[in-house]
Write an enzyme that holds these catalytic residues in place. Structure first.
Site, PDB file in Angstrom:
ATOM      1  N   PHE A 125      -0.170  60.482 -55.718  1.00  0.00           N
ATOM      2  CA  PHE A 125       0.277  59.104 -55.930  1.00  0.00           C
ATOM      3  C   PHE A 125       0.510  58.926 -57.422  1.00  0.00           C
ATOM      4  O   PHE A 125      -0.435  58.771 -58.200  1.00  0.00           O
ATOM      5  CB  PHE A 125      -0.825  58.162 -55.426  1.00  0.00           C
ATOM      6  N   LEU A 127       1.405  56.768 -59.992  1.00  0.00           N
ATOM      7  CA  LEU A 127       1.592  55.373 -60.419  1.00  0.00           C
ATOM      8  C   LEU A 127       1.105  55.143 -61.849  1.00  0.00           C
ATOM      9  O   LEU A 127       1.853  54.657 -62.699  1.00  0.00           O
ATOM     10  CB  LEU A 127       0.841  54.446 -59.453  1.00  0.00           C
ATOM     11  N   GLN A 344     -33.787  57.190 -63.102  1.00  0.00           N
ATOM     12  CA  GLN A 344     -35.035  56.631 -63.627  1.00  0.00           C
ATOM     13  C   GLN A 344     -36.234  57.082 -62.805  1.00  0.00           C
ATOM     14  O   GLN A 344     -37.283  57.453 -63.353  1.00  0.00           O
ATOM     15  CB  GLN A 344     -34.945  55.099 -63.635  1.00  0.00           C
ATOM     16  N   ILE A 345     -36.088  57.058 -61.495  1.00  0.00           N
ATOM     17  CA  ILE A 345     -37.180  57.480 -60.604  1.00  0.00           C
ATOM     18  C   ILE A 345     -37.513  58.955 -60.811  1.00  0.00           C
ATOM     19  O   ILE A 345     -38.680  59.355 -60.783  1.00  0.00           O
ATOM     20  CB  ILE A 345     -36.800  57.198 -59.137  1.00  0.00           C
ATOM     21  N   HIS A 346     -36.496  59.761 -61.058  1.00  0.00           N
ATOM     22  CA  HIS A 346     -36.703  61.200 -61.281  1.00  0.00           C
ATOM     23  C   HIS A 346     -37.278  61.497 -62.670  1.00  0.00           C
ATOM     24  O   HIS A 346     -37.704  62.644 -62.928  1.00  0.00           O
ATOM     25  CB  HIS A 346     -35.385  61.962 -61.116  1.00  0.00           C
ATOM     26  N   GLU A 371      -8.106  52.991 -58.853  1.00  0.00           N
ATOM     27  CA  GLU A 371      -7.601  52.072 -57.827  1.00  0.00           C
ATOM     28  C   GLU A 371      -7.965  50.619 -58.144  1.00  0.00           C
ATOM     29  O   GLU A 371      -8.266  49.810 -57.273  1.00  0.00           O
ATOM     30  CB  GLU A 371      -8.068  52.504 -56.427  1.00  0.00           C
ATOM     31  N   GLU A 375     -12.778  44.788 -63.415  1.00  0.00           N
ATOM     32  CA  GLU A 375     -12.212  43.577 -64.024  1.00  0.00           C
ATOM     33  C   GLU A 375     -10.976  43.104 -63.269  1.00  0.00           C
ATOM     34  O   GLU A 375     -10.795  41.902 -63.024  1.00  0.00           O
ATOM     35  CB  GLU A 375     -11.865  43.851 -65.495  1.00  0.00           C
TER      36      GLU A 375
END
Length: 392
Positions: A125, A127, A344-346, A371, A375
Site C-alpha cells: 500500500f 500511500l 516493570q513487573i519483570h 494507519e 493524534e
C-alpha cells in the site's frame, strides 16, 4: 448484514489452527526472527498453505472470505507473537487487498486477487510520503495523463516512505494526485503498479526500533508509465475514498492486533510474577505487583470488548468512521501501557534482549503511529462528533 462467507463451525477450525500455528510454530522461533530480521521461509510457506495470505479476500477470488468480525478474532491470535508474522500477509488482506476488493474493476480483480489470496503476489500500500503520512490530502506524488486512444496511460512521479513489504512486493497499490483538489473531490487517484515496471525503485530496507522481520522501505517512482487499465475502478475520483475506507477498516484490525500483543505481555507478566521470587517470596504475592497485573488485565478485557463491538458495527454499516478510530486509539495506547507494565513487573530482566516483554515493548510502539497516529484518531473522533451534532 454480515458479509461472512465462512460459517461459525468452519471459522472455529480456522481460528484453532491459527492459534496452534502461532503458539507451537512461531512463538518458539521469535528470537530467530528478531536476530535474523526475517521470518523463516518455512513459516511463510505454512502461512500460505493455511490461506493466511488471503483470509479477508472473498472466496470467489480464492480467499477464505472472513468478514471483519472474524478478521479481528484472527488478528488477536496473530498479535500474540512477533508482529512480523502478521505483517507478511497483512497488506494482502488489509489496506492493499481491500482497495481492490472494494473498488477494483472486474478485470483488475481477475488479474490480481487470486494471486494475492494465494500469496503468489505480495501487494504493498504505497500511500505514505515524506510530507504526507496520516493525512492523504497532503499527497505530492503526481500522475499525469499521457497519450490518447488505445495507447493512453499515466506517468507517475514521486516518493513513498515507510512502505510495508516494499522489499518483497510484486504490486504497489499507489496513490497519486491527478489534479488539484476541487469540488468534485480530493483529486487523488490510485494505480496498480507492478514492482518490475521501469522507473520503480525500492530503497534500502529501513532500520527500525522494533518489529524485526517486518520490512519497510522507500519506493521511488520516476517517469513510471502505466496504462489506463491500471487506474483502480477506472476513475480518478475513487482513490481518496478507497484510501479512507481501507484505512478505517485497517484500524479495527490494528486495534485487534494490539489486544493480542497486550494479552501476550499480560501472560508473560503473570507467569513471571508467579515464579520469580524476592527474598523467598513470589513477587506476585506483593500487592503493588498485583495492582499492575490488575491494570493490565482490565485494559486487555476492555480492548477486546471494544474491538468486537467495533467490528460488529462495521459489518452492519452502523459506524465505519468514529468507532474504528476509537478502537485503534484506545487499544494501541492500552497495549503500550500494558507492555510498559510488563517490563516493570519483570524488573531488570525485562530490559534484556531475548526476554519476550522487551521485544513486545518495542514492537507495539509502532501501533500508535501507522494507519493514522493517535493524534489523527482523536481529530477524526472529535471532529466527527461535532459534525454529527451540527447535522442534527
Amino acid at each position: 448484514m454480515s458479509t461472512a462467507e465462512v460459517g461459525d463451525e468452519d471459522f472455529r477450525q480456522i481460528l484453532a489452527q491459527t492459534r496452534q500455528f502461532v503458539r507451537t510454530a512461531v512463538v518458539p522461533r521469535e528470537q530467530e526472527i528478531l536476530t535474523t530480521d526475517r521470518v523463516p521461509d518455512e513459516l511463510r510457506e505454512q502461512a500460505k498453505s493455511m490461506g493466511l495470505f488471503g483470509y479477508a479476500i472473498p472466496q470467489e477470488w480464492g480467499g477464505l472470505g472472513l468478514d471483519l468480525t472474524q478478521d479481528v478474532e484472527l488478528a488477536m491470535e496473530l498479535g500474540y507473537t512477533s508482529l512480523a508474522l502478521r505483517s507478511m500477509f497483512g497488506t494482502n488482506n488489509g489496506i492493499a487487498g481491500q482497495v481492490l476488493v472494494g473498488y477494483g474493476t472486474d478485470e483488475q480483480k481477475s488479474t490480481w486477487l487470486e494471486r494475492i489470496a494465494s500469496g503468489e503476489v505480495v501487494a504493498s500500500f504505497a500511500l505514505t510520503e515524506p510530507g504526507a503520512g496520516s493525512n492523504p490530502s497532503g499527497l505530492r506524488t503526481k500522475a499525469v495523463r499521457d497519450g490518447d486512444g488505445s495507447s493512453s496511460g499515466w506517468i507517475i512521479n514521486g516518493q513513498k516512505r515507510f512502505i510495508t513489504n516494499a522489499p518483497n512486493a510484486n504490486l504497489f497499490v499507489t496513490f497519486a494526485r491527478s489534479r488539484p483538489a476541487d469540488d468534485k473531490g480530493a483529486g487523488i487517484a490510485v494505480f496498480l503498479v507492478p514492482a518490475d515496471t521501469p522507473g520503480v525503485e525500492v530503497g534500502a530496507k529501513d532500520k527500525k526500533m522494533g518489529q524485526e522481520g517486518a520490512w519497510t522501505a522507500d519506493v521511488n517512482f520516476t517517469d513510471v508509465r502505466v496504462p489506463d487499465a491500471a487506474l483502480v475502478g477506472g476513475s480518478e475520483d475513487i482513490g481518496y475514498r478507497a484510501a479512507m475506507t481501507s484505512l478505517a477498516r485497517g484500524r479495527v484490525h490494528i486495534a485487534a492486533l494490539a489486544v493480542g500483543a497486550a494479552q501476550r505481555a499480560l501472560d508473560e507478566s503473570v507467569t513471571y510474577a508467579a515464579t520469580a521470587t524476592q527474598g523467598g517470596t513470589a513477587i506476585g504475592d506483593f500487592q503493588l505487583v498485583q495492582a499492575m497485573l490488575a491494570d493490565q488485565q482490565t485494559g486487555v478485557m476492555a480492548g477486546r470488548a471494544l474491538v468486537r463491538e467495533t467490528a460488529r458495527q462495521w459489518v452492519t454499516g452502523e459506524d465505519r468512521r468514529i468507532a474504528p478510530s476509537a478502537a485503534k486509539l484506545f487499544c494501541t495506547e492500552m497495549a503500550g501501557k500494558v507492555a510498559d507494565l510488563a517490563v516493570q513487573i519483570h524488573g531488570g530482566s525485562g530490559y534484556m534482549r531475548e526476554v519476550p516483554v522487551e521485544r513486545i515493548y518495542r514492537d507495539v510502539r509502532l501501533l500508535r503511529l501507522y494507519e493514522g497516529t493517535s493524534e489523527i484518531q482523536r481529530l477524526i473522533i472529535g471532529g466527527g462528533l461535532v459534525k454529527g451534532a451540527k447535522a442534527r
